[in-house]
Design an enzyme around this catalytic site. Structure first.
Site: not given
Length: 674
Positions: A409, A411, A435, A440, A480
């Site tokens: 986990l 990015e 998105a 990060p 989100h």
């Protein structure tokens, strides 16, 4: 052995010759060559001809000595900005080093595009660098992943100072390399200072102990004295070549010059400290060793230094005589010459049945994996049995268990490792779960991935695809629901794709999978299974060229330029007003020609999108229309997007933020009444 500190032999008391004399002589000559280069560069810097100089003085031994224990032109190198000794030890011609440092025409590292001290050579497997601290670690891990998958025994060298290990991407790289047992040699050159910040302001631990906490075999050595490194590193490298996984070396070195040509270290270092540092000068220690053991006389040393300095001066003079880089080419080599532009063919459908966008993407990815064995995938939760939080990759792990996997986990790791594996000849298609969580990874997606081809003047590239679920109306709240196309479109080097239906999604993902450049593939979550986006399925040969919009409905009253989910907002009232609705399909490149021709036909235009109005992609569309169609307009160009707010979770106020059909009807009425 993790976290072990390897004591160095005292150079004053050593009697045994652990390092063969011939090796010491080679090491000394190469270090002396770097010294001569540094001396001439200091003169050129004072003359204003070199804009940035980061001296290797004090680091020469760990850099040159490590290269001597590796296999140049077989192993791979991801150095940082204080490592011209790596380039020199690998065999980069001295003239090429000066062409780069002087930013002159013919500079093989970047032709003047990249900063000095950022060397590059495909022949030497020396990958172009950026100035960003620590960002090289993740691409290095990606390259190691490619080498391991190829069955190669090559290893990857990646390095930085101790300060850069405070960056999160260092920890992510250590985690990934250790977890997958990848052949990465992490070399930390600890000179005690990150510019002026001492190590104790960075961490209360030691770098090798931090790395050992991840399970990474880590060693602490004296980087100014060669014996311990010569004893420690060869068996570790051999173990790496045999699949033993990564290793970290923390080498204690000294910084004998200021951090860079723009720094004055005497503002924060005492003369007493500098005197202690000079006592550990790697070149001076080697000279004492050579003289004390009768291996080399002072006269021979003086002659070698003079000969090397003459060779360096000649190369520097030749490079200094070269012209500045030629103008008129600055926007070349941002994208590949093999761009995904071709004539679009009408689809041949496999049946009369319709499929969802999720199914279309899944089948397109499956077909491309069958077509290209170099395609690999990873992301959070994408492996079976889950197959991604939206099910896009479901079944792919079962078909290709060695090519589709879950990722940490993290990015930055997802995209950064993909960039490195793409350099290594693979085609990563990776997923960012939302998105909203891509930020990060933005350091990699802004500074590393899209600049690589440009900054290396076309020598390197990293073709890859980053899939992201985006958009609102799923009660996802502020974290989100983001549409991010405008943020990423501001960075050259990316193609940005945003389909609105199943047919386009399949055709575009197949084109992205064959593109020679990085592609950001945006998938609106609301359209994954929405009935409006379902279409018949095109066959495996169907691909859509980038930069080709489509007219979803022809009309005469006004042109509506839109993309993604708002295509259906426009279509809902298009018949009512006789609107021409254009679905852009790709944001970068944008189909200017189709848009301009439509505006010239209708003379009125409104740009509709889900992202916030301020600096959304609609602002760019409006600017292009105003600059190219001004004389054809009968009304101001209007925009409709989300309010300049964050997207709420509750449906009532989510609807308030995002553009609705009623909002659109109101703005179209205003446009037509002008």
């Amino acid at each position: 052995m993790s976290g072990k500190s390897m004591g160095a032999t005292n150079p004053q008391n050593a009697e045994r010759r652990i390092v063969p004399d011939a090796v010491v002589l080679e090491l000394y000559k190469k270090m002396l060559g770097v010294f001569c280069i540094e001396e001439r560069l200091k003169i050129l810097t004072r003359q204003g001809k070199v804009s940035f100089l980061a001296s290797t003085r004090g680091h020469e031994k760990i850099q040159v000595g490590t290269v001597m224990l590796m296999r140049p032109r077989h192993d791979w190198f991801f150095p940082y900005y204080r490592e011209k000794a790596i380039a020199y030890a690998l065999g980069m011609p001295i003239r090429d080093i000066f062409l780069h440092m002087l930013s002159r025409e013919g500079d093989p590292s970047s032709n003047g595009r990249n900063m000095p001290e950022h060397f590059s050579s495909r022949e030497l497997n020396l990958v172009s660098q950026t100035a960003c601290t620590g960002t090289q670690y993740l691409p290095a891990v990606g390259m190691a992943k490619a080498l391991k998958k190829d069955g190669s025994d090559a290893i990857v060298y990646v390095s930085s100072g101790e300060g850069a290990t405070s960056e999160g991407e260092f920890a992510e790289a250590v985690n990934w390399a250790t977890r997958e047992e990848l052949p990465v040699l992490f070399v930390i050159q600890n000179n005690g200072y990150a510019i002026s910040v001492p190590q104790n302001a960075q961490t209360t631990s030691d770098v090798h102990r931090i790395a050992a906490g991840y399970g990474l075999p880590s060693y602490h050595v004296d980087g100014t004295w060669y014996e311990t490194l010569y004893q420690t590193l060869p068996p570790l490298i051999q173990r790496m070549r045999e699949g033993g996984g990564p290793v970290l070396i923390e080498a204690q070195v000294v910084r004998l010059e200021s951090h860079s040509s723009s720094d004055d270290q005497m503002k924060y270092r005492s003369e007493e400290e500098m005197a202690r540092a000079r006592e550990r000068d790697p070149i001076m220690q080697t000279e004492r060793y050579l003289l004390g053991r009768g291996i080399m006389a002072q006269a021979a040393m003086d002659q070698m230094r003079a000969e090397l300095q003459a060779e360096v001066n000649q190369a520097a003079d030749e490079a200094d005589a070269a012209p500045a880089p030629e103008v008129g080419r600055i926007t070349t080599k941002i994208y590949s010459d093999r761009t995904p532009f071709f004539e679009q063919k009408a689809p041949v459908y496999v049946s009369e049945d319709t499929i969802s966008m999720v199914e279309a993407l899944n089948r397109g990815l499956r077909e491309e994996m069958e077509h290209n064995p170099k395609i690999v995938m990873w992301g959070e939760d994408i492996a079976d049995p889950k197959g991604g939080v939206f099910g896009v990759t479901r079944g792919l792990t079962n078909m290709y268990p060695d090519r589709v996997q879950n990722s940490p986990l993290a990015e930055a790791s997802i995209v950064g490792v993909a960039g490195g594996m793409a350099v290594g000849g693979y085609k990563p298609i990776v997923e960012i779960q939302f998105a909203d969580y891509s930020w990060p990874g933005f350091m990699q997606m802004r500074n590393e991935i899209p600049t690589l081809r440009w900054r290396s003047y076309g020598v390197w590239s990293n073709p890859m695809v980053v899939r992201m679920a985006c958009g609102g109306r799923i009660k996802g709240g502020p974290f989100h629901s983001q549409c991010v196309e405008a943020m990423y479109a501001h960075t050259p080097g990316w193609y940005i794709v945003f389909p609105s239906n199943a047919e386009d999604a399949k055709g575009l993902i197949k084109t992205a999978a064959r593109c020679d450049d990085p592609v950001l593939f945006l998938e609106h979550k609301r359209l994954y299974r929405h009935i409006s986006s379902k279409t018949r399925e095109p066959n495996a040969d169907y691909r859509i060229p980038f930069g080709k919009a489509t007219i979803k409905r022809e009309g005469n009253a006004a042109t509506i330029v839109t993309w993604g989910a708002t295509v259906y907002t426009a279509l809902e009232v298009a018949d009512e007003f006789d609107l021409e609705v254009i679905d852009l399909r790709t944001i970068v490149p944008m189909d200017d020609e189709l848009v301009f021709n439509s505006v010239k036909k209708t003379n009125r235009v409104l740009v509709l999108h889900e992202d916030a109005v301020t600096l959304g992609w609609g602002a760019e569309v409006v600017a292009r229309i105003a600059a190219n169609c001004f004389d054809d307009l009968d009304a101001p160009v209007l925009r409709l997007g989300a309010k300049d707010s964050f997207v709420a979770s509750a449906v009532s106020i989510e609807d308030e933020v995002l553009p609705s059909v009623e909002d659109f009807r109101r703005e179209v009425t205003r446009l037509l009444e002008y």
